[in-house]
Scaffold this motif. Structure first.
Motif, PDB file in Angstrom:
ATOM      1  N   VAL A   1       0.839  -1.202   0.000  1.00  0.00           N
ATOM      2  CA  VAL A   1       0.000   0.000   0.000  1.00  0.00           C
ATOM      3  C   VAL A   1       0.876   1.256   0.000  1.00  0.00           C
ATOM      4  N   MET A   2       1.880   1.266   0.853  1.00  0.00           N
ATOM      5  CA  MET A   2       2.751   2.445   0.933  1.00  0.00           C
ATOM      6  C   MET A   2       3.500   2.669  -0.380  1.00  0.00           C
ATOM      7  N   ARG A   3       3.995   1.609  -0.980  1.00  0.00           N
ATOM      8  CA  ARG A   3       4.722   1.751  -2.250  1.00  0.00           C
ATOM      9  C   ARG A   3       3.800   2.227  -3.365  1.00  0.00           C
ATOM     10  N   GLU A   4       2.587   1.710  -3.401  1.00  0.00           N
ATOM     11  CA  GLU A   4       1.641   2.074  -4.457  1.00  0.00           C
ATOM     12  C   GLU A   4       1.079   3.477  -4.264  1.00  0.00           C
ATOM     13  N   LEU A   5       0.864   3.858  -3.033  1.00  0.00           N
ATOM     14  CA  LEU A   5       0.260   5.158  -2.737  1.00  0.00           C
ATOM     15  C   LEU A   5       1.211   6.317  -3.026  1.00  0.00           C
ATOM     16  N   VAL A   6       2.478   6.127  -2.678  1.00  0.00           N
ATOM     17  CA  VAL A   6       3.460   7.201  -2.850  1.00  0.00           C
ATOM     18  C   VAL A   6       4.335   6.818  -4.053  1.00  0.00           C
ATOM     19  N   THR A   7       3.842   7.189  -5.233  1.00  0.00           N
ATOM     20  CA  THR A   7       4.493   6.746  -6.471  1.00  0.00           C
ATOM     21  C   THR A   7       5.887   7.338  -6.654  1.00  0.00           C
ATOM     22  N   ASN A   8       6.151   8.463  -6.013  1.00  0.00           N
ATOM     23  CA  ASN A   8       7.467   9.095  -6.134  1.00  0.00           C
ATOM     24  C   ASN A   8       8.310   8.883  -4.875  1.00  0.00           C
ATOM     25  N   LEU A   9       8.009   7.822  -4.127  1.00  0.00           N
ATOM     26  CA  LEU A   9       8.748   7.516  -2.907  1.00  0.00           C
ATOM     27  C   LEU A   9      10.216   7.243  -3.242  1.00  0.00           C
ATOM     28  N   GLU A  10      11.088   7.766  -2.412  1.00  0.00           N
ATOM     29  CA  GLU A  10      12.528   7.609  -2.630  1.00  0.00           C
ATOM     30  C   GLU A  10      12.901   6.129  -2.675  1.00  0.00           C
ATOM     31  N   SER A  11      13.866   5.813  -3.530  1.00  0.00           N
ATOM     32  CA  SER A  11      14.244   4.415  -3.768  1.00  0.00           C
ATOM     33  C   SER A  11      14.715   3.717  -2.491  1.00  0.00           C
ATOM     34  N   GLU A  12      15.349   4.443  -1.580  1.00  0.00           N
ATOM     35  CA  GLU A  12      15.801   3.805  -0.332  1.00  0.00           C
ATOM     36  C   GLU A  12      14.613   3.269   0.463  1.00  0.00           C
ATOM     37  N   TYR A  13      13.487   3.997   0.439  1.00  0.00           N
ATOM     38  CA  TYR A  13      12.304   3.547   1.164  1.00  0.00           C
ATOM     39  C   TYR A  13      11.571   2.448   0.394  1.00  0.00           C
ATOM     40  N   VAL A  14      11.551   2.564  -0.928  1.00  0.00           N
ATOM     41  CA  VAL A  14      10.939   1.512  -1.741  1.00  0.00           C
ATOM     42  C   VAL A  14      11.677   0.195  -1.507  1.00  0.00           C
ATOM     43  N   ASP A  15      12.999   0.245  -1.544  1.00  0.00           N
ATOM     44  CA  ASP A  15      13.803  -0.961  -1.310  1.00  0.00           C
ATOM     45  C   ASP A  15      13.582  -1.515   0.089  1.00  0.00           C
ATOM     46  N   ALA A  16      13.535  -0.624   1.063  1.00  0.00           N
ATOM     47  CA  ALA A  16      13.312  -1.061   2.441  1.00  0.00           C
ATOM     48  C   ALA A  16      11.922  -1.677   2.599  1.00  0.00           C
ATOM     49  N   LEU A  17      10.920  -1.095   1.948  1.00  0.00           N
ATOM     50  CA  LEU A  17       9.577  -1.657   2.002  1.00  0.00           C
ATOM     51  C   LEU A  17       9.518  -3.037   1.352  1.00  0.00           C
ATOM     52  N   ARG A  18      10.252  -3.230   0.292  1.00  0.00           N
ATOM     53  CA  ARG A  18      10.307  -4.571  -0.329  1.00  0.00           C
ATOM     54  C   ARG A  18      10.949  -5.580   0.613  1.00  0.00           C
ATOM     55  N   ARG A  19      12.004  -5.151   1.308  1.00  0.00           N
ATOM     56  CA  ARG A  19      12.647  -6.043   2.282  1.00  0.00           C
ATOM     57  C   ARG A  19      11.686  -6.355   3.429  1.00  0.00           C
ATOM     58  N   TRP A  20      10.975  -5.317   3.910  1.00  0.00           N
ATOM     59  CA  TRP A  20       9.993  -5.536   4.966  1.00  0.00           C
ATOM     60  C   TRP A  20       8.912  -6.509   4.502  1.00  0.00           C
ATOM     61  N   GLU A  21       8.463  -6.356   3.270  1.00  0.00           N
ATOM     62  CA  GLU A  21       7.437  -7.261   2.749  1.00  0.00           C
ATOM     63  C   GLU A  21       7.926  -8.708   2.798  1.00  0.00           C
ATOM     64  N   GLU A  22       9.150  -8.921   2.390  1.00  0.00           N
ATOM     65  CA  GLU A  22       9.723 -10.271   2.393  1.00  0.00           C
ATOM     66  C   GLU A  22       9.826 -10.816   3.822  1.00  0.00           C
ATOM     67  N   VAL A  23      10.323 -10.003   4.725  1.00  0.00           N
ATOM     68  CA  VAL A  23      10.475 -10.421   6.127  1.00  0.00           C
ATOM     69  C   VAL A  23       9.114 -10.742   6.747  1.00  0.00           C
ATOM     70  N   LEU A  24       8.153  -9.870   6.527  1.00  0.00           N
ATOM     71  CA  LEU A  24       6.820 -10.081   7.096  1.00  0.00           C
ATOM     72  C   LEU A  24       6.138 -11.306   6.491  1.00  0.00           C
TER      73      LEU A  24
END
Length: 143
Positions: free
Chosen positions: A30-53
């Motif tokens: 949701v966070m990645r899709e909602l904030v389309t211009n989110l900085e790559s460091e946060y996008v990458d971190a969110l992908r890692r969080w998704e995997e961990v969760l």
């Protein structure tokens, strides 16, 4: 919370953990899709969080299967493992909340997106709800 489990505490708490770990994983999307211009460091971190969760979610599902297959005759060792897993899930949610707050407070893209701020606050509230449930159940088991 679903209280129909009665004395089947391990299944009750695992059901909650399973649901909320799936929710937290979905919230990364949701966070990645909602904030389309989110900085790559946060996008990458969110992908890692998704995997961990997702990994935690699968681990919880395996424990649910173990409890069900044991016919609810939970050995003390399995019971302790369930409580340890719930403690881990709780700590993981605390860390996820900290990360969400970091994104909200430090991301320029989020600062310019009032909707994203509201959604992130909602995501944090939901994870805090799970923490409250987990703490209550863990506390009940200590008494």
């Amino acid at each position: 919370m679903q209280f129909y489990y009665g004395s089947q505490m391990p299944l009750r708490v695992l059901d909650e953990a399973e649901f909320w770990k799936e929710q937290e994983s979905e919230h990364t999307v949701v966070m990645r899709e909602l904030v389309t211009n989110l900085e790559s460091e946060y996008v990458d971190a969110l992908r890692r969080w998704e995997e961990v969760l997702n990994t935690t979610h699968q681990h919880v599902k395996r424990f649910i299967e173990s409890v069900v297959r044991s016919n609810y005759n939970i050995s003390p060792a399995l019971y302790k493992q369930v409580l340890d897993l719930v403690t881990f899930c709780l700590q993981e949610s605390v860390a996820f909340i900290q990360f969400c707050r970091q994104v909200k407070n430090e991301s320029a893209a989020v600062k310019d997106n009032p909707t994203a701020k509201v959604v992130i606050d909602h995501i944090v509230d939901e994870s805090e709800y799970f923490i409250g449930i987990a703490q209550t159940i863990l506390y009940e088991q200590q008494n």
